[in-house]
Design an enzyme around this catalytic site. Sequence first.
Site, PDB file in Angstrom:
ATOM      1  NE  ARG A  61     -14.560  -5.135 -18.501  1.00 24.89           N
ATOM      2  CZ  ARG A  61     -14.415  -5.300 -17.195  1.00 24.89           C
ATOM      3  NH1 ARG A  61     -14.396  -6.509 -16.682  1.00 24.89           N
ATOM      4  NH2 ARG A  61     -14.303  -4.276 -16.393  1.00 24.89           N
ATOM      5  CE  LYS A 169      -1.495   3.353  -6.131  1.00 22.92           C
ATOM      6  NZ  LYS A 169      -2.251   4.386  -6.825  1.00 22.92           N
ATOM      7  CE  LYS A 203       4.086  12.892  -8.274  1.00 28.82           C
ATOM      8  NZ  LYS A 203       3.234  13.709  -9.114  1.00 28.82           N
ATOM      9  CD  GLU A 237      -4.474  13.056  -4.236  1.00 31.14           C
ATOM     10  OE1 GLU A 237      -4.582  13.170  -5.467  1.00 31.14           O
ATOM     11  OE2 GLU A 237      -4.730  12.013  -3.614  1.00 31.14           O
ATOM     12  CG  ASP A 256      -5.327   5.691  -4.104  1.00 32.44           C
ATOM     13  OD1 ASP A 256      -5.275   5.155  -5.227  1.00 32.44           O
ATOM     14  OD2 ASP A 256      -5.326   6.931  -3.936  1.00 32.44           O
ATOM     15  CG  HIS A 261       2.029   7.392  -4.454  1.00 33.01           C
ATOM     16  ND1 HIS A 261       2.587   6.638  -5.462  1.00 33.01           N
ATOM     17  CD2 HIS A 261       0.762   7.671  -4.860  1.00 33.01           C
ATOM     18  CE1 HIS A 261       1.690   6.475  -6.431  1.00 33.01           C
ATOM     19  NE2 HIS A 261       0.578   7.088  -6.078  1.00 33.01           N
ATOM     20  CE  LYS A 347      -7.954   9.991  -3.844  1.00 31.26           C
ATOM     21  NZ  LYS A 347      -7.120  10.685  -4.843  1.00 31.26           N
ATOM     22  CE  LYS A 352      -1.342  17.704  -7.089  1.00 31.91           C
ATOM     23  NZ  LYS A 352      -1.649  16.324  -6.738  1.00 31.91           N
TER      24      LYS A 352
HETATM   25  C1  BG6 Z   1      -2.525   7.863  -7.714  1.00 32.94           C
HETATM   26  C2  BG6 Z   1      -3.693   7.612  -6.818  1.00 32.94           C
HETATM   27  O1  BG6 Z   1      -1.606   6.814  -7.619  1.00 32.94           O
HETATM   28  O2  BG6 Z   1      -1.898   9.084  -7.342  1.00 32.94           O
HETATM   29  C3  BG6 Z   1      -4.656   8.766  -6.867  1.00 32.94           C
HETATM   30  O3  BG6 Z   1      -4.352   6.425  -7.219  1.00 32.94           O
HETATM   31  C4  BG6 Z   1      -3.952  10.067  -6.570  1.00 32.94           C
HETATM   32  O4  BG6 Z   1      -5.738   8.569  -5.967  1.00 32.94           O
HETATM   33  C5  BG6 Z   1      -2.736  10.198  -7.461  1.00 32.94           C
HETATM   34  O5  BG6 Z   1      -4.858  11.121  -6.803  1.00 32.94           O
HETATM   35  C6  BG6 Z   1      -1.922  11.419  -7.080  1.00 32.94           C
HETATM   36  O6  BG6 Z   1      -0.923  11.607  -8.039  1.00 32.94           O
HETATM   37  P1  BG6 Z   1      -0.309  13.041  -8.274  1.00 32.94           P
HETATM   38  O7  BG6 Z   1       0.814  12.785  -9.220  1.00 32.94           O
HETATM   39  O8  BG6 Z   1      -1.392  13.901  -8.822  1.00 32.94           O
HETATM   40  O9  BG6 Z   1       0.142  13.513  -6.925  1.00 32.94           O
END
Ligand code: BG6
Length: 466
Positions: A61, A169, A203, A237, A256, A261, A347, A352
């Site tokens: 948009r 997703k 991954k 994270e 999320d 994941h 988060k 990380k």
């Molecule tokens: C995404 C989430 O699917 O994965 C994010 O929406 C998250 O919030 C991210 O930060 C993490 O991905 P990676 O590959 O950095 O671990």
Amino acid sequence: MFPAIRMNTNESHSHKTSTPCVMVIFGASGHLARRKLIPALYALERRGLLEEHFSIVGFARTPNVTARFRKEMADAVSEASSSGRLDAALWQRFSSRLHYVTGEYDQVESCRRLHEFLAGADCGCARGRILYYMALPPRAVEPTLRTLYDSRCIPWHKGASAPRLMIEKPFGWDAASACRLNRLLARMLPESQIYRIDHYLAKDTVRNLLVLRFANAIFEPLWNCAHVDSVQLTAAEDVGVEGRGAYYDEAGVVRDYVQNHVLQVLALAAMERPESADAQALSDRKLEFFESIAPVRRGDFVFGQYRGYTREPHVAARSRTPTFLALRLRVNNRRWKGVPFYVRAGKRLPRKVTEITIQFKTAPTCVFDGRALCGHAPNALSIRIQPAEGMRLSFSTKAPGLDDELRRANLDFRYSQLGAELPEAYEKVLLDGIRGHPGLFWQADELSRATGFGLECTRFWTGCEI
Ligand code: BG6
């Protein structure tokens, strides 16, 4: 070598003929396109994996024009690269593939303009396969697909050039919308052309869980409740919501991250042995695992929210959306009877790290009678998904010296020892989408189960203390 996780379809063996001539990114002005998709496509260009006549059309948009879009994407690719620099010749080649069309997702008129552009001289994809990539907030996906469907400008057929669709997703925003979306998709396209993305499945270290378990003889005999005390998944994270407050405030950590994941990583780590590595066999085993997760209870959760979250842009000032979750799962099957699965995900945590640890039981009998040596730290196998990707097996050993003392020691493996850089997950996601290899994507029934699980979890977050 990693065995290819591919479906045994003719298509996967003839990717040249089924390769799309254009990829349309819906939501091209957004975070995902900038941070992940365009840098990953550029990396595929560097590896020489993009076909000569393959265009990438950003559709969004936000008003923009191709020249400025190219410039913005050059910045995005430099930011994403470790050197911060672009190879001029490579960029020249890559950027000539990039185009931009401004339009509304839910307007037939915009949709027509987009398809006129795809068929026109700049893009030249009048009759070839179109790959649509939905990099959109969950609520925008359904109206966009309906518009695409209603506009009749797309050849919704099942032949060799049937369009292919990749969807990010979360899939829908609740069980009803996920169901509606699945029904709409089933009307639009054959299931084989619908790729529901979970980039964790792409991954290397996640895919390696299968290799570790099924290409080695020593682990699988121990991979059960007779030997394992607990399974622990940490997915921490250090970043916050990174400007995606509006989306995240609705999704929270459950939708999320956890229902996709986390579930996928746990499934690969704990499912039964598949018959083969093809997409259907893997999906059947994963589904079986999801179905054996026992219903969760209130006492199984701790939710949290990072300090400052409610001051993030587009987050409600009194938001109670959790950004952290600790969860205990039980798996009702023979292999995992009585073994708790502990998950921690969130988060803005101190660092990380994504890691899964198989914590073994203490040695069943003890020969060092009456001493503290018995029951010394039990074995643990930690599989580091990121960063510092690798694996560590901890064990007890005799400490050097005349006394009988035990020490903890580790066998360590780092991927970096193998001398090659790990590819970014999105390179694999996109390449598989382009080539038509569906093995790494969610199938519809897996997704319904995972959405149901997410829903169970979110029921407990509503009204809980954060
Ligand atoms: C995404 C989430 O699917 O994965 C994010 O929406 C998250 O919030 C991210 O930060 C993490 O991905 P990676 O590959 O950095 O671990």
